[in-house]
Design an enzyme around this catalytic site. Sequence first.
Site, PDB file in Angstrom:
ATOM      1  N   GLU A 123       0.825  -1.203   0.000  1.00  0.00           N
ATOM      2  CA  GLU A 123       0.000   0.000   0.000  1.00  0.00           C
ATOM      3  C   GLU A 123       0.867   1.264   0.000  1.00  0.00           C
ATOM      4  OE1 GLU A 123      -4.130  -1.417   1.950  1.00  0.00           O
ATOM      5  OE2 GLU A 123      -2.580  -0.912   3.385  1.00  0.00           O
ATOM      6  N   CYS A 136       3.422   8.498   1.421  1.00  0.00           N
ATOM      7  CA  CYS A 136       3.917   7.521   2.378  1.00  0.00           C
ATOM      8  C   CYS A 136       4.173   6.213   1.611  1.00  0.00           C
ATOM      9  CB  CYS A 136       2.867   7.341   3.477  1.00  0.00           C
ATOM     10  SG  CYS A 136       3.346   6.168   4.728  1.00  0.00           S
ATOM     11  N   CYS A 143       6.195  -6.927   7.275  1.00  0.00           N
ATOM     12  CA  CYS A 143       7.369  -6.512   8.037  1.00  0.00           C
ATOM     13  C   CYS A 143       7.825  -7.706   8.856  1.00  0.00           C
ATOM     14  CB  CYS A 143       7.003  -5.342   8.960  1.00  0.00           C
ATOM     15  SG  CYS A 143       8.429  -4.649   9.827  1.00  0.00           S
ATOM     16  N   CYS A 147       6.029  -5.222  15.975  1.00  0.00           N
ATOM     17  CA  CYS A 147       5.578  -4.232  16.953  1.00  0.00           C
ATOM     18  C   CYS A 147       4.106  -4.519  17.245  1.00  0.00           C
ATOM     19  CB  CYS A 147       5.773  -2.822  16.411  1.00  0.00           C
ATOM     20  SG  CYS A 147       7.484  -2.530  15.932  1.00  0.00           S
ATOM     21  N   CYS A 150       1.115  -2.392  15.687  1.00  0.00           N
ATOM     22  CA  CYS A 150       1.155  -2.085  14.254  1.00  0.00           C
ATOM     23  C   CYS A 150       0.505  -3.189  13.429  1.00  0.00           C
ATOM     24  CB  CYS A 150       2.614  -1.902  13.825  1.00  0.00           C
ATOM     25  SG  CYS A 150       2.787  -1.683  12.044  1.00  0.00           S
ATOM     26  N   CYS A 375      -1.310   5.861   9.788  1.00  0.00           N
ATOM     27  CA  CYS A 375      -0.087   5.197  10.260  1.00  0.00           C
ATOM     28  C   CYS A 375      -0.393   3.864  10.899  1.00  0.00           C
ATOM     29  CB  CYS A 375       0.525   5.997  11.404  1.00  0.00           C
ATOM     30  SG  CYS A 375       1.541   7.291  10.896  1.00  0.00           S
TER      31      CYS A 375
END
Length: 398
Positions: A123, A136, A143, A147, A150, A375
């Site tokens: 994205e 962004c 990933c 975290c 997230c 975010c």
Amino acid sequence: MTALDIAHDKRGAASPAAAPARAKPGLVGLTRQKLMDALKSAGLPEKQLRMRAGQVWNGLYKSGFTDFSRMTTLSKDLRETLGNAFDISRLEIVTEQKSVDGTRKWLLRLPSGVPGVPGPEIETVYIPEEGRGTLCVSSQVGCTLTCTFCHTGTQKLVRNLTAGEIVGQVLIARDALGEWPDSNRNSDDRLITNIVMMGMGEPLYNFDNVRDALDVISDGEGISLSKRRITLSTSGVVPMIEKAGADIGCMLAISLHAVNDETRNKLVPLNKKYPIRELLDACRNYPGLSNARRITFEYVMLKGVNDSIEDAKELVRLLKGIPAKINLIPFNPWPGSPYECSDWAQIEKFADFVNRAGYASPVRTPRGRDIMAACGQLKSETVKKRASERFREAQAEA
Ligand code: SAH
Ligand code: SF4
């Protein structure tokens, strides 16, 4: 496990799978030298390489062409030769969504390398604001880090993006925004004024491709976006921070999110490997650091976890002596997320304290929440693992 599944090593780090080979090699994202090497491999004479690479470069990054037939500075024969040898097409757009606040999000499909098999998705988000527009950009599919606040960290399928796929996100956004010079837009009247490497993935775990992509994006002959306007955000890959300053030279953002190791270990498990003290030492040594070039410290506001005034005091104490900006990010929830956003009154109190210590305007307004573009909400549909399962694992580990 499929070939694209991540391979976790014993310390919890993981190696992403490699990008698959494409039918024809791509030219987008190659540095000038690599572009010349590619043209040489297609049989172009040595003494023409610099000039031809310049012409192709202009076609790709000044005009935004996706087809050699439009590069009329090249002879017809050469256009045909290059068209047969190389791919300069765009990534596939799966969906484009627009938020009520003007934020736009593209879901893009990468090639899988296997005919008939759909590739993984990433994205890219565009955030228009008064006087500026920020793109962004993602650096990985998913990933390898986990975290706990997230959404991207819950995504199992991981591979590094190629430099072409990173630059390709910028090209797609320019297409959609009509930002190529041919589209009657004054070239000073930019819509993408800033780029943040804050999409999916940990950019410092895909260092070489991110470096090459940012070199292409900032090259004065093409998209020409200064590295002062490009920010790379890292969760704290300490050994790569100094190298990022020296070899990339863009602005740096650190996802700090907690002021003691106990809390940060839970939020950003990479902290167990590179604790806060080592991270801040690396920041102090970041090449080019000055009051005009500050490091941004990102701090996600999680109710009852890291949002007390004691935390704010400790934050100010920790950052003393580092030219810094603080960015408070209200937590953006996602389906199954294990945290709540701090109350606004608490965010304001925290922000007031930080403001009084000399850090201006620190709260980041959530944008595009209605299209899950804010975010930490990014996660493509290729999700394999449920968030609640991940959270239980994180708790068990803690
Ligand atoms: N991997 C890099 C860059 C991508 S994340 C990094 O971690 O820095 C971009 C920013 O969004 C980081 O500061 C990250 O901590 C933050 N973020 C992640 N999930 C979030 C969420 N749910 N709400 C608010 N911010 C989040
Ligand atoms: Fe990865 Fe950054 Fe999300 Fe952590 S916050 S899981 S490093 S994308």
